[in-house]
Design an enzyme around this catalytic site. Structure first.
Site, PDB file in Angstrom:
ATOM      1  N   ARG A  13      -6.903   4.922   1.868  1.00  0.00           N
ATOM      2  CA  ARG A  13      -6.460   3.691   2.540  1.00  0.00           C
ATOM      3  C   ARG A  13      -5.237   4.002   3.409  1.00  0.00           C
ATOM      4  O   ARG A  13      -5.341   4.133   4.617  1.00  0.00           O
ATOM      5  CB  ARG A  13      -6.200   2.585   1.511  1.00  0.00           C
ATOM      6  N   ASP A  14      -4.093   4.212   2.816  1.00  0.00           N
ATOM      7  CA  ASP A  14      -2.895   4.520   3.603  1.00  0.00           C
ATOM      8  C   ASP A  14      -3.088   5.826   4.384  1.00  0.00           C
ATOM      9  O   ASP A  14      -2.613   5.981   5.511  1.00  0.00           O
ATOM     10  CB  ASP A  14      -1.683   4.633   2.682  1.00  0.00           C
ATOM     11  N   HIS A  17      -4.230   6.076   8.153  1.00  0.00           N
ATOM     12  CA  HIS A  17      -3.318   6.038   9.301  1.00  0.00           C
ATOM     13  C   HIS A  17      -3.174   7.427   9.927  1.00  0.00           C
ATOM     14  O   HIS A  17      -3.057   7.564  11.149  1.00  0.00           O
ATOM     15  CB  HIS A  17      -1.947   5.536   8.866  1.00  0.00           C
ATOM     16  N   HIS A 194       5.752   2.246  -4.304  1.00  0.00           N
ATOM     17  CA  HIS A 194       5.019   2.954  -3.248  1.00  0.00           C
ATOM     18  C   HIS A 194       6.065   3.434  -2.245  1.00  0.00           C
ATOM     19  O   HIS A 194       6.763   2.613  -1.639  1.00  0.00           O
ATOM     20  CB  HIS A 194       4.031   1.986  -2.598  1.00  0.00           C
ATOM     21  N   HIS A 196       7.292   5.940   1.078  1.00  0.00           N
ATOM     22  CA  HIS A 196       6.968   6.820   2.206  1.00  0.00           C
ATOM     23  C   HIS A 196       8.025   7.912   2.356  1.00  0.00           C
ATOM     24  O   HIS A 196       9.139   7.813   1.843  1.00  0.00           O
ATOM     25  CB  HIS A 196       6.813   5.991   3.486  1.00  0.00           C
ATOM     26  N   TYR A 284       8.731  -0.280  10.669  1.00  0.00           N
ATOM     27  CA  TYR A 284       7.460  -0.276   9.932  1.00  0.00           C
ATOM     28  C   TYR A 284       6.687   1.017  10.218  1.00  0.00           C
ATOM     29  O   TYR A 284       6.551   1.438  11.375  1.00  0.00           O
ATOM     30  CB  TYR A 284       6.639  -1.491  10.363  1.00  0.00           C
TER      31      TYR A 284
END
Length: 335
Positions: A13-14, A17, A194, A196, A284
């Site tokens: 999913r992520d 990107h 979660h 990054h 973001y």
């Protein structure tokens, strides 16, 4: 430090990107098979922006949500199937479709100050027997007390777990720990994190979250994900093994499926200049590709776009502003 931790893998999913949402259903099935064999308990599947994300605004995926879910559902035996739903991008109708493929968990993702927009979706998920997770994005943009307030809203809607999400990779370990502790004191639910990797802290921040009380954390094979990617699954498993924390994941098998992914990725996941700018500015993570395109079109520096987007405190869904910022920067450059 607790001795057992749940890891939710978001590679499919992520991680989309990082490959411009172009994995094929067959590739997803191959990776899902490997994750299942490695003992990963939950995997999240779909467009990078969740259900309904395939669009002009967020980038078209190679296949539909249904095609991805069907392929992965047929490939897994023991792993729990999870989807992300961002109200305003995904709808309850999208979730109903996903449930036809055996989805058992939905993470309802909202901006950190807007949990109220997820009430209907959490309620629908609970009514239909799903595990429902309140997923508070861009958590660096609110102080710990505000994050805790929003977590309580999700709890009141019936959520089973609250996630604190460092969408921009902008937090340092102390920031993460403060927010996890605040939420832990405010609600009676399990807490997840979660993180990054824009500041190179995804693993460190994940450990800080666990130390502060998180019982579930996210990771992706090869650290795939928006911006600079996420905590790298294989690395996190190795680190937690060394710390005596049980994950239920076979390290070698996770490493092996990472090699499969190497042959699929467009490029290694690195902390590029633009990704670092995102973490530094608190912008973001999904803005990166949009900023690169706008920078090329208008002859400006993508880092300046991202820094300005952070200064303006923009959030996911405001991608249109990237063009406005690029135009403003180009005009200023010519003045």
């Amino acid at each position: 430090m607790m001795k057992k931790i749940r890891i939710i893998d978001a590679t499919l999913r992520d991680g989309m990107h990082a490959v411009s949402h172009q994995l094929t259903p067959e590739q997803m099935a191959q990776i899902a098979t490997g994750l299942d064999a490695a003992g990963v308990g939950t995997i999240e599947v779909g467009h990078g922006d969740g259900l309904g994300g395939s669009s002009m605004q967020y980038g078209f995926a190679r296949a539909s949500d249904k095609a991805y879910l069907a392929a992965v559902a047929s490939a897994i035996k023991n792993t729990r199937l999870d989807v992300l739903l961002i109200p305003g991008i995904g709808t309850i109708e999208h979730l109903e479709e996903a449930m036809e493929y055996g989805v058992r968990t939905v993470r309802v993702a909202t901006h950190v100050t807007e949990a109220d927009v997820g009430e209907q979706h959490i309620g629908f998920a609970k009514k239909h027997g799903l595990e429902a997770v309140g997923f508070l994005m861009m958590a660096h943009m609110a102080p710990p007390g505000k994050v805790a307030e929003q977590a309580k809203l999700f709890e009141s809607y019936g959520a089973d777990m609250i996630y604190v999400t460092d969408s921009a990779g902008a937090m340092v370990p102390a920031d993460v720990a403060a927010r996890i502790r605040a939420v832990r004191e405010a609600v009676k639910l399990p807490i997840g994190f979660h993180g990054h990797n824009n500041l190179g802290l995804a693993i460190g921040n994940t450990l800080a979250a666990i130390e502060a009380g998180a019982e579930s954390v996210d990771a992706c094979l090869r650290g795939l994900g928006a911006g600079a990617g996420n905590a790298q699954l294989e690395v996190l498993v190795a680190v937690l093994n060394k710390m005596g924390v049980e994950t239920g994941i076979d390290l070698y098998k996770a490493m092996d499926i990472g090699e499969v992914l190497d042959g699929i990725m467009h490029r290694p996941q690195i902390i590029s200049n633009e990704a670092l700018a995102i973490g530094y500015a608190g912008a973001y993570g999904s803005f990166m590709l949009h900023a690169r395109r706008a920078a090329e079109k208008f002859g400006v520096d993508a880092r300046d776009i991202l820094i300005e987007m952070g200064r303006r405190k923009t959030v996911g869904g405001q991608e249109d502003l990237i063009l406005d910022v690029a135009i403003d920067l180009a005009k200023a450059k010519q003045a």
